[in-house]
Write a protein that holds these residues in place. Structure first.
Motif, PDB file in Angstrom:
ATOM      1  N   CYS A 159       5.809  -8.538  -3.428  1.00  0.00           N
ATOM      2  CA  CYS A 159       4.896  -7.860  -2.497  1.00  0.00           C
ATOM      3  C   CYS A 159       5.383  -6.448  -2.184  1.00  0.00           C
ATOM      4  O   CYS A 159       4.575  -5.506  -2.110  1.00  0.00           O
TER       5      CYS A 159
ATOM      6  N   MET B 263       3.338  -3.080  -2.971  1.00  0.00           N
ATOM      7  CA  MET B 263       3.030  -2.088  -1.941  1.00  0.00           C
ATOM      8  C   MET B 263       3.476  -0.695  -2.383  1.00  0.00           C
ATOM      9  O   MET B 263       2.759   0.302  -2.179  1.00  0.00           O
TER      10      MET B 263
ATOM     11  N   GLU C 257       1.089   0.583  -5.123  1.00  0.00           N
ATOM     12  CA  GLU C 257      -0.252   0.911  -4.630  1.00  0.00           C
ATOM     13  C   GLU C 257      -0.219   1.909  -3.471  1.00  0.00           C
ATOM     14  O   GLU C 257      -1.259   2.199  -2.885  1.00  0.00           O
TER      15      GLU C 257
ATOM     16  N   LEU D 224       1.024   1.581  -0.462  1.00  0.00           N
ATOM     17  CA  LEU D 224       0.652   0.926   0.793  1.00  0.00           C
ATOM     18  C   LEU D 224       1.796   1.080   1.786  1.00  0.00           C
ATOM     19  O   LEU D 224       2.951   0.808   1.466  1.00  0.00           O
TER      20      LEU D 224
ATOM     21  N   GLN E 122      -1.696  -2.938   5.474  1.00  0.00           N
ATOM     22  CA  GLN E 122      -2.444  -2.312   4.384  1.00  0.00           C
ATOM     23  C   GLN E 122      -2.471  -3.202   3.148  1.00  0.00           C
ATOM     24  O   GLN E 122      -3.425  -3.159   2.369  1.00  0.00           O
ATOM     25  N   LEU E 123      -1.447  -4.051   2.987  1.00  0.00           N
ATOM     26  CA  LEU E 123      -1.469  -5.006   1.882  1.00  0.00           C
ATOM     27  C   LEU E 123      -2.607  -6.007   2.095  1.00  0.00           C
ATOM     28  O   LEU E 123      -3.325  -6.364   1.150  1.00  0.00           O
TER      29      LEU E 123
ATOM     30  N   SER F 100      -5.354  -5.397   3.728  1.00  0.00           N
ATOM     31  CA  SER F 100      -6.580  -4.645   3.458  1.00  0.00           C
ATOM     32  C   SER F 100      -6.810  -4.514   1.949  1.00  0.00           C
ATOM     33  O   SER F 100      -7.950  -4.585   1.473  1.00  0.00           O
ATOM     34  N   TYR F 101      -5.714  -4.332   1.188  1.00  0.00           N
ATOM     35  CA  TYR F 101      -5.811  -4.259  -0.275  1.00  0.00           C
ATOM     36  C   TYR F 101      -6.404  -5.552  -0.843  1.00  0.00           C
ATOM     37  O   TYR F 101      -7.284  -5.529  -1.722  1.00  0.00           O
TER      38      TYR F 101
ATOM     39  N   THR G 120     -10.106  -5.845   0.194  1.00  0.00           N
ATOM     40  CA  THR G 120     -10.931  -4.875  -0.552  1.00  0.00           C
ATOM     41  C   THR G 120     -11.192  -5.354  -1.971  1.00  0.00           C
ATOM     42  O   THR G 120     -12.313  -5.224  -2.487  1.00  0.00           O
ATOM     43  N   ARG G 121     -10.191  -5.918  -2.624  1.00  0.00           N
ATOM     44  CA  ARG G 121     -10.398  -6.436  -3.984  1.00  0.00           C
ATOM     45  C   ARG G 121     -11.409  -7.577  -3.982  1.00  0.00           C
ATOM     46  O   ARG G 121     -12.281  -7.652  -4.856  1.00  0.00           O
TER      47      ARG G 121
ATOM     48  N   SER H 271     -12.555  -2.758   4.704  1.00  0.00           N
ATOM     49  CA  SER H 271     -13.137  -2.731   3.365  1.00  0.00           C
ATOM     50  C   SER H 271     -14.562  -2.183   3.426  1.00  0.00           C
ATOM     51  O   SER H 271     -15.288  -2.435   4.399  1.00  0.00           O
TER      52      SER H 271
END
Length: 797
Positions: free
Chosen positions: A374, A378, A381, A383, A388-389, A391-392, A395-396, A420
């Motif tokens: 992880c 992060m 990406e 992050l 924010q992870l 949120s990542y 969002t995916r 998202s």
């Protein structure tokens, strides 16, 4: 012919009598947007015809379902005829028609309708089948409650049904009126959690029936969580082979026992895909959209127990046997994303809903923080943190669901780390998440716990079945306005509506579920349907008794806390306890007992506050004409009367909080209580209790009894020692008793009343020192933590 003329004459007299006697002709819930009362009634009889355009199959199905319900429950044989092939009978003054007419007025929207009732016609107009369906739900509520019964003669038909001569079938009356109605909000939802406790397809369908009657249009089905995976996924069979099974279940409330107690019984239930399709099809006939919830990235233990490779560590994992939030969550590997996309693909094939709920709540970041994978992800990406992870991940999933032509809903934690792009936010931790999302121009569904969580207590915690915690009486549900006042008009349009939530940690049976849901969900129905300017709790309360009759005919185990009389007590200067009972306006008769028996209509009737000169257990119930309205009291409300009652005392050590050190809360004659996470009437201390009670004059005393709260799951322990001393002047005290107690006592939480007896002596002042154990003893849930002391009523005898 003569018989018919006699019947018509008798019927006319009965109609006049019924009209004169009726004080509540319109008891519709939710209240329509516009209702114009009129004089007179439409008579539903064997001669009534239902006219509907057969070319519109949806309308024909609605009309036929209505006629079948009336025929089945009353014995009247309504005929459904094709409006397209019959000359319109609107000019015929002798007509007796219920007619469905398509409406070209699009200002009413898909869910709006007109309903016009005259002595000759019932005319329903709407622009879409949804509008016609909701009009019929209103029509049911203009009819006597018994029309909703499953069997003819199952219960009384009520004052608005006119009995006919024995040779003729019954008739029904619909009060004349003009209604123009449409909902305030487009989203009107009810939730049901089936992960913690499973509910059968039959129960789900009954729930949908009740939702439809109240004009809800979205059923949020919480299908997966730590305690069980309840939906069959063909590609991942272990989700139901393993994930639907927990080896046992916590007994009682989360904090009831220390250590916690489990029932030792395996729990294994899930819905097959065929059952899911059946529910979705059935809901569609009620114009209810079914929104599935597949929890991610947290609340994932049932999935990780099935496929541990989806976690950040090797496990092992097991389906949770108790409630709460767990650190083990999905690890955002490509394998996990493939799994989630495969699952959601099957889910979207089963549910045509525009919305797919993906949870997103209560996801601890502990494992991610420790995971090398992880942390590398992060960094790659860019992050900044674990929020924010999350949120990542959201969002995916959002992009994937959007690519399938759907939209996600997530709980308000999905705001953390950035929202998202296409997400709809369900605001549950108060209203701030909804406000923030609306200001960002995201759609919002409001469901704050303090107004919308129907797993909270609704009455006296001592009388209620175990609930999660918190207090949510029906009046508070009704008071909610989903649109926050601090949103601008352009922001307020993003509030789609609101939803009542039913979390089932402590709701194990259908009867208990119905008890928690109804009638509070009826209040929620009015919150989301009725224009804000027309909401009025007193008027809603006026309509509830008739609505209770409807629920009874539908065999619903609704709560009757609405009728409860609320007791209040205070000490008097002469050392007695004065008890006052406050009824609601709709439950004028209160009966009570002082001998432990269940009140009946023959028990003493409450007229004025009454005095208790000795310790007494009081039971209370409300009646109308001798018929019980409230639940008959199963648990006593105990009031304690002693030489200390109403006497002042001084606390030499300040309690926790801002209580004054001279008050009556420990000598007011009222005992405390525990329910859920709630504690009432207990004074808490970080250190010792050191109290001096002034009896006002010298008294012969020989015993002190003290209520101590044993709630070791919250680090509230019994004292290790109690010291009693007495004085005549309040300055010089003589020891009367020193007693050791078991501060390490475990078991079920309770208020434990400990007696301390000593040689009879004369004293005016009693000093009580209860020694805090200091640290939670070994063997309890949190050994070594700072202990607190909880003190209830003090008696001196």
């Amino acid at each position: 012919m003569l018989t018919r003329l006699l019947f018509i004459a008798a019927l006319s007299l009965q109609l006049l009598s019924a009209h004169c006697q009726s004080t509540d002709r319109y008891t519709i819930i939710p209240r329509p947007a516009q209702l114009e009362p009129r004089v007179g009634e439409f008579i539903v009889s064997q001669h009534t015809t239902v006219m509907v355009p057969f070319a519109q199959a949806d309308l024909k199905a609605i009309a036929e379902s209505f006629a079948q319900q009336i025929n089945h429950s009353t014995g009247i044989s309504l005929m459904v005829r094709n409006l397209d092939k019959t000359p319109q009978s609107g000019q015929n003054a002798r007509a007796n028609l219920i007619q469905f007419l398509p409406l070209r007025d699009t200002t009413m929207g898909d869910e709006g309708y007109h309903l016009d009732v005259t002595p000759q016609f019932v005319t329903i107009e709407a622009a879409s089948p949804k509008g016609f369906f909701y009009a019929v739900q209103t029509l049911y509520q203009l009819l006597p409650p018994a029309v909703l019964g499953k069997e003819r003669g199952a219960s009384s038909m009520g004052s608005l049904i006119v009995p006919a001569p024995s040779s003729l079938p019954p008739v029904l009356l619909i009060p004349a009126c003009r209604i123009q109605d449409k909902p305030r909000y487009s989203y009107r939802g009810m939730n049901l959690d089936v992960s913690r406790h499973f509910f059968s397809v039959a129960f789900i369908k009954k729930y949908l029936d009740l939702m439809a009657l109240h004009k809800f249009n979205n059923f949020h089905w919480h299908l997966t969580d730590d305690q069980g995976w309840r939906i069959e996924i063909k590609k991942y069979p272990k989700l139901t082979q393993i994930g639907s099974r927990r080896r046992e279940t916590l007994v009682g409330h989360y904090d009831d026992f220390d250590p916690q107690v489990f029932d030792g019984k395996p729990y294994n239930e899930f819905y097959t895909q065929d059952e899911i399709r059946d529910v979705v099809r059935y809901a569609a006939t009620k114009y209810i959209n079914v929104i599935p919830e597949i929890e991610l990235p947290g609340h994932a233990l049932a999935a990780l127990a099935s496929y541990p490779e989806l976690a950040c560590t090797t496990g092992p994992y097991q389906v949770a046997t108790k409630w709460g939030v767990f650190d083990d969550v999905f690890c955002p590997t490509e394998k996990t994303f493939t799994f989630l996309q495969d699952v959601l693909t099957e889910v979207m094939e089963l549910f045509p809903s525009k919305y797919i709920h993906i949870g997103g709540d209560e996801c601890p970041k502990t494992v991610w923080h420790k995971s090398v994978f992880c942390q590398q992800l992060m960094k790659r990406e860019k992050l900044k943190n674990e929020n924010q992870l999350q949120s990542y991940i959201i969002t995916r999933i959002d992009k994937f669901v959007t690519s399938k032509g759907r939209r996600i809903i997530g709980w308000d934690e999905i705001l953390q780390g950035g929202l998202s792009p296409n997400a709809t936010v369900m605001s549950w931790r108060g209203i701030n998440g909804g406000i923030e999302a609306a200001k960002q121009h995201h759609d919002v569904i409001m469901t704050p716990g303090q107004f919308c969580y129907l797993n909270f207590y609704q009455g006296d915690i001592a009388q209620e079945p175990t609930a999660f915690g918190g207090s949510l009486p029906i009046a508070k549900v009704y008071s909610y306005d989903p649109t926050p006042a601090n949103l601008s008009p352009t922001e307020a349009v993003y509030i789609l509506g609101a939803q009542g939530n039913v979390w089932t940690e402590y709701i194990a049976t259908p009867d208990q579920a119905e008890y928690m849901i109804w009638p509070r969900a009826a209040a929620m129905a009015e919150v989301v349907w009725t224009p804000l300017a027309l909401k009025n709790y007193d008027d809603f309360a006026r309509r509830l008794p008739t609505h209770f009759e409807r629920l009874s005919n539908l065999n619903v185990n609704y709560a009757r806390t609405f009728y409860d009389a609320l007791p209040a007590a205070k000490p008097t200067p002469d050392g007695r306890v004065e008890v006052t009972l406050s009824p609601s306006n709709l439950s004028p008769e209160i009966h009570y007992t002082l001998d432990g028996s269940i009140p009946s209509g023959e028990s003493p009737r409450y007229e004025n506050p009454f005095m208790l000169a000795r310790s007494t257990k009081v039971r209370i119930a409300t009646f109308q004409n001798g018929k019980p309205l409230s639940q008959l009291a199963k648990i006593d409300k105990e009031y304690l009367v002693s030489k200390a009652t109403g006497k002042s005392y001084t606390l030499l050590n300040a309690p926790i909080g801002s209580r004054p050190d001279r008050n009556y809360s420990l000598t007011d004659g009222t005992t405390g209580g525990i329910g859920g996470y709630e504690i009432a009437g207990v004074v808490a201390f970080k250190n010792d209790l050191n109290a001096v009670i002034d009896l006002g004059k010298p008294e012969l005393v020989e015993s002190v009894r003290i209520g101590f709260l044993k709630y070791t799951a919250k680090n509230i322990c019994l004292p290790k020692q109690v010291e009693i001393s007495i004085s005549e002047d309040g300055k010089i005290f003589k020891p009367a008793l020193t007693a050791r107690t078991n501060a390490a006592e475990s078991g079920k939480r309770a208020v434990v009343r400990l007696p301390f007896d000593f040689t009879a002596t004369t004293a005016r002042y009693i000093r009580i020192i209860a020694r805090n154990v200091g640290r939670v003893p070994a063997g309890l849930r949190y050994p070594g933590k700072p202990a607190q002391l909880g003190v209830d009523e003090i008696e001196v005898r």
